[in-house]
Design a protein around this motif. Structure first.
Motif, PDB file in Angstrom:
ATOM      1  N   GLY A 380       9.400  70.130 -49.925  1.00  0.00           N
ATOM      2  CA  GLY A 380       9.119  68.901 -49.191  1.00  0.00           C
ATOM      3  C   GLY A 380       8.667  69.171 -47.775  1.00  0.00           C
ATOM      4  O   GLY A 380       7.640  68.636 -47.318  1.00  0.00           O
ATOM      5  N   ILE A 381       9.409  70.016 -47.034  1.00  0.00           N
ATOM      6  CA  ILE A 381       9.054  70.275 -45.640  1.00  0.00           C
ATOM      7  C   ILE A 381       7.764  71.090 -45.558  1.00  0.00           C
ATOM      8  O   ILE A 381       6.942  70.901 -44.649  1.00  0.00           O
ATOM      9  N   ALA A 382       7.537  71.978 -46.552  1.00  0.00           N
ATOM     10  CA  ALA A 382       6.305  72.768 -46.553  1.00  0.00           C
ATOM     11  C   ALA A 382       5.089  71.863 -46.751  1.00  0.00           C
ATOM     12  O   ALA A 382       4.067  72.002 -46.063  1.00  0.00           O
ATOM     13  N   ARG A 387       0.121  69.200 -44.275  1.00  0.00           N
ATOM     14  CA  ARG A 387      -0.762  68.077 -43.973  1.00  0.00           C
ATOM     15  C   ARG A 387      -1.522  68.288 -42.659  1.00  0.00           C
ATOM     16  O   ARG A 387      -2.647  67.812 -42.494  1.00  0.00           O
ATOM     17  N   GLY A 388      -0.919  68.998 -41.734  1.00  0.00           N
ATOM     18  CA  GLY A 388      -1.562  69.171 -40.436  1.00  0.00           C
ATOM     19  C   GLY A 388      -2.061  70.562 -40.148  1.00  0.00           C
ATOM     20  O   GLY A 388      -2.913  70.746 -39.266  1.00  0.00           O
ATOM     21  N   TYR A 389      -1.568  71.588 -40.899  1.00  0.00           N
ATOM     22  CA  TYR A 389      -1.866  72.959 -40.480  1.00  0.00           C
ATOM     23  C   TYR A 389      -2.423  73.838 -41.597  1.00  0.00           C
ATOM     24  O   TYR A 389      -2.629  75.038 -41.382  1.00  0.00           O
ATOM     25  N   ARG A 445       6.692  79.340 -45.707  1.00  0.00           N
ATOM     26  CA  ARG A 445       7.981  79.980 -45.436  1.00  0.00           C
ATOM     27  C   ARG A 445       8.422  79.767 -43.988  1.00  0.00           C
ATOM     28  O   ARG A 445       9.611  79.570 -43.715  1.00  0.00           O
ATOM     29  N   GLN A 446       7.492  79.810 -43.069  1.00  0.00           N
ATOM     30  CA  GLN A 446       7.843  79.546 -41.671  1.00  0.00           C
ATOM     31  C   GLN A 446       8.367  78.124 -41.495  1.00  0.00           C
ATOM     32  O   GLN A 446       9.287  77.881 -40.712  1.00  0.00           O
TER      33      GLN A 446
END
Length: 712
Positions: A380-382, A387-389, A445-446
């Motif tokens: 989810g966070i990935a 979306r932006g990077y 992963r970051q």
């Protein structure tokens, strides 16, 4: 015949007068010659020596300043101590007839009051013989007087009272005179002492002496604030006075600043106790924890423990060392996503299906932003960050740099690392191309806390910013500087006035509530109705010490959060390395929870305190005293009754062979009692004595070491 005899006597007398006169004339000639040689022949040489002496500038060492706790209690200060020595080549010793009975009496006194080994009488007979003063003195006095040592040290770090006592011992008391006229003398030196022992040891730091005899800090605040604590050196030169040559101070020394820290002794004691309890339960290898005030960034407590041969002791300050953070990084990524407009609301949803070689085992597949943090969804966070990077992964590093993520915090803690996050550019350091597929994998992963190293203090600082409406205040251990006529309160320093807008901070704050209070939160065991805690768990495998990938037999368990949720006053983080099989929820999360509850019970969270030292049906404990003033004291403070802690009266008839009972006493009283008996004391904790390492009544010798455990 009588006339002849008188004449011979007269000739003898005249001869003697003549000889004496000649000797006086020769002596006078020698004096005149020496005067002539010194003032005329050797004048250039003596003038050069005088010029050299008078031009020499001696450096005067300043007195080092003190380190103080938040309430002014001393954490580190200077103490003048004395080493007592005997010059066994002294002419008074050499001329004196050696009587072994006197030497034996001296050895008996030294073994009783100043033994060479602690608890000497309880050791093996061979050890007693080896370390007895009888053996040491016999070895010296059997030598020729010109072969003996000039400085036999019989006491290290004593007081002038100790010196006076030693001079009264058999054999030594017969020597008269002062200074160099007496073979028993002292050498004065300054030592740095730490009244609270190993409490916050790594944060306070320590000093050592360099080759010039200067004391400088080599760790913790002692090192980081060395320029302030050390002071300013003075200078002196030689001048001639009526009594001879003397030092004339041309520039006096300036004592170092007293530095008041932000450390709260009570909170420090609580944090160390809670961290120790959880580390023992989890059989942890090490643990670190930090407690910080949200509005100011003041570090109120910092604890570091490590398992050393089954016992936990103060360890490397891992609060400022970089570790792979794991899921505690997700709220920081979420903050960037909200601030950059990648998502608008905490109720916006994202697809959490498998993504970039990872999957989300928690249902549902589509989650809101609250649920992404609540259930700790990697995918989810990935996907949110992508979306932006995704088109330029290097910009994620640049975005972290914009919010001050890589700037040194200058917290005052020695050995502070900065975060390390690889900038995902298209070429490596050797100019080889890096595929977008590989860069995308690293970016994912970051986003959820891997392929990076972040010190716990940095993680906590950004959680603190979220609780503080987006203001990133600098975590710090220094509160004010104190000196003669100077009282300088250090202003609150912001790394960034705003790392995000207050609206973004509020959204992330709502997300951080869910791991503890959501139905499927990863930190539900941290929940307690008395204090609403918000925060996030994180787990990460450590890398094998000798390389070869992750060590799956152990995990680092993290929890970072703040409380109370409605109006955050404190932020706290704990990080624990323990065997796999438990969770951050049950380890580091419990450290934060227990701290919040203890602070709540003491009324430190803007609440009515429910804390009391005694049960309601007990009379108050006024003091551990043998005086008769307890009743009058109770009357003065309005108590209906009072009781005192009953212990053996340490002031009367205590044998130096028996350990006094100091249970219930405050630290200064216990120290005074034990030091009067010649016992060396180590103190752990704060408050009153609840345990002593040598039980009352046990046999002991002067110089024994006892550890006192104090609790509030």
């Amino acid at each position: 015949m009588a006339a002849s005899k008188n004449k011979n006597n007269k000739n003898t007398i005249l001869f003697r007068y003549g000889v004496i006169s000649i000797l006086f004339v020769l002596f006078a000639a020698a004096v005149v010659w020496c005067l002539f040689r010194t003032t005329i022949i050797q004048a250039p040489e003596w003038n050069e020596r005088a010029k050299k002496d008078f031009s020499r500038i001696d450096t005067l060492k300043p007195e080092r300043g003190d380190l103080l706790a938040n309430n002014g209690n001393i954490l580190a200060c200077n103490l003048k101590v004395y080493d007592v020595k005997i010059d066994l080549r002294h002419n008074k010793v050499a001329r004196r007839k050696l009587i072994w009975a006197q030497i034996d009496s001296l050895a008996d006194s030294l073994d009783l009051y100043y033994p060479r080994r602690a608890n000497l009488q309880s050791l093996h007979p061979d050890t007693i013989k080896k370390y007895s003063w009888h053996t040491r003195l016999k070895r010296e006095f059997e030598k020729a007087s010109d072969k003996r040592t000039r400085a036999l040290r019989i006491l290290k770090g004593g007081t002038l009272e100790d010196f006076a006592r030693i001079k009264s011992f058999p054999y030594l008391r017969d020597f008269k005179g002062k200074g160099f006229r007496n073979p028993v003398y002292v050498q004065e030196r300054n030592v740095r002492i730490y009244p609270y022992g190993h409490m916050a040891y790594r944060s306070i730091g320590r000093v050592n002496e360099n080759l010039r005899g200067e004391f400088h800090g080599y760790s913790g605040l002692e090192k980081d604030l060395d320029s302030l604590l050390y002071g300013k050196e003075g200078y002196a030169k030689k001048v001639t006075l009526n009594s001879g040559m003397s030092n004339w101070v041309t520039q006096p020394t300036r004592r170092g600043y007293n530095v008041q820290t932000t450390i709260d002794i009570d909170l420090q004691d609580m944090l160390e106790e809670q961290l120790l309890q959880i580390c023992r339960e989890a059989k942890a290898e090490w643990g670190t924890a930090i407690l910080m005030e949200v509005a100011t960034g003041e570090i109120k407590a910092i604890a570091n423990l490590e398992n050393i041969n089954g016992e936990y002791g103060e360890a490397l300050n891992r609060a400022v060392r970089g570790f792979e953070p794991g899921s505690v990084m997700k709220p920081i990524s979420m903050m960037i996503a909200f601030e950059d407009g990648l998502v608008k609301s905490v109720n916006d949803v994202i697809d959490c299906s498998p993504f970039q070689r990872t999957s989300d085992p928690h249902a549902p597949t589509v989650k809101s932003m609250k649920q992404v943090i609540e259930m700790s969804s990697n995918t989810g966070i990935a996907r949110v960050i992508f979306r932006g990077y995704a088109h330029d992964p290097a910009r994620f590093y640049d975005r972290l740099e914009q919010i001050g993520f890589f700037e040194r915090m200058h917290s005052g803690i020695g050995g502070e690392d900065t975060p390390r996050v690889r900038r995902l550019v298209g070429k490596d350091s050797k100019g080889n191309n890096i595929t977008m597929t590989a860069r995308h994998l690293d970016l994912a992963r970051q986003a959820y806390g891997y392929n990076t190293t972040v010190p716990p203090l940095y993680t906590l600082a950004y959680y603190n910013a979220i609780a503080n409406g987006g203001r990133l205040v600098r975590p710090h251990l220094t509160k004010r500087l104190l000196a003669d006529g100077i009282d300088s309160v250090l202003k609150i320093d912001y790394i960034r006035e705003q790392v995000c807008s207050p609206e973004t901070a509020e959204k992330v704050k709502q997300c951080l509530r869910e791991p503890v209070w959501g139905d499927h939160g990863t930190a539900r065991a941290v929940r307690d109705e008395r204090v609403m805690i918000a925060g996030k768990t994180g787990t990460a495998y450590p890398v094998h010490e000798h390389g070869g990938g992750y060590d799956t037999s152990r995990r680092r368990y993290a929890f970072a959060g703040f409380f109370p949720y409605e109006n955050p006053k404190y932020s706290c983080m704990a990080l624990i390395l323990a065997p796999s099989g438990t969770s951050a929820n049950r380890t580091s999360g419990q450290v934060v929870k227990n701290m919040a509850l203890k602070m709540y019970s003491r009324g430190l969270l803007d609440n009515a305190s429910t804390f009391t030292h005694t049960r309601l049906d007990e009379a108050p404990i006024i003091a551990a005293s043998h005086g008769g003033g307890a009743t009058s004291l109770a009357k003065a403070v309005g108590a209906s009754s009072a009781k005192t802690i009953k212990t053996e009266n340490p002031g009367h008839n205590i044998s130096v062979k028996a350990m006094p009972n100091v249970m219930g006493y405050d630290a200064p009283t216990a120290l005074r009692i034990l030091e009067q008996q010649g016992v060396n004391v180590r103190v752990q904790g704060a408050g009153r004595v609840v345990a002593q390492s040598i039980p009352p009544g046990a046999q002991l010798a002067q110089g024994s070491v006892i550890t006192l455990t104090l609790k509030i």
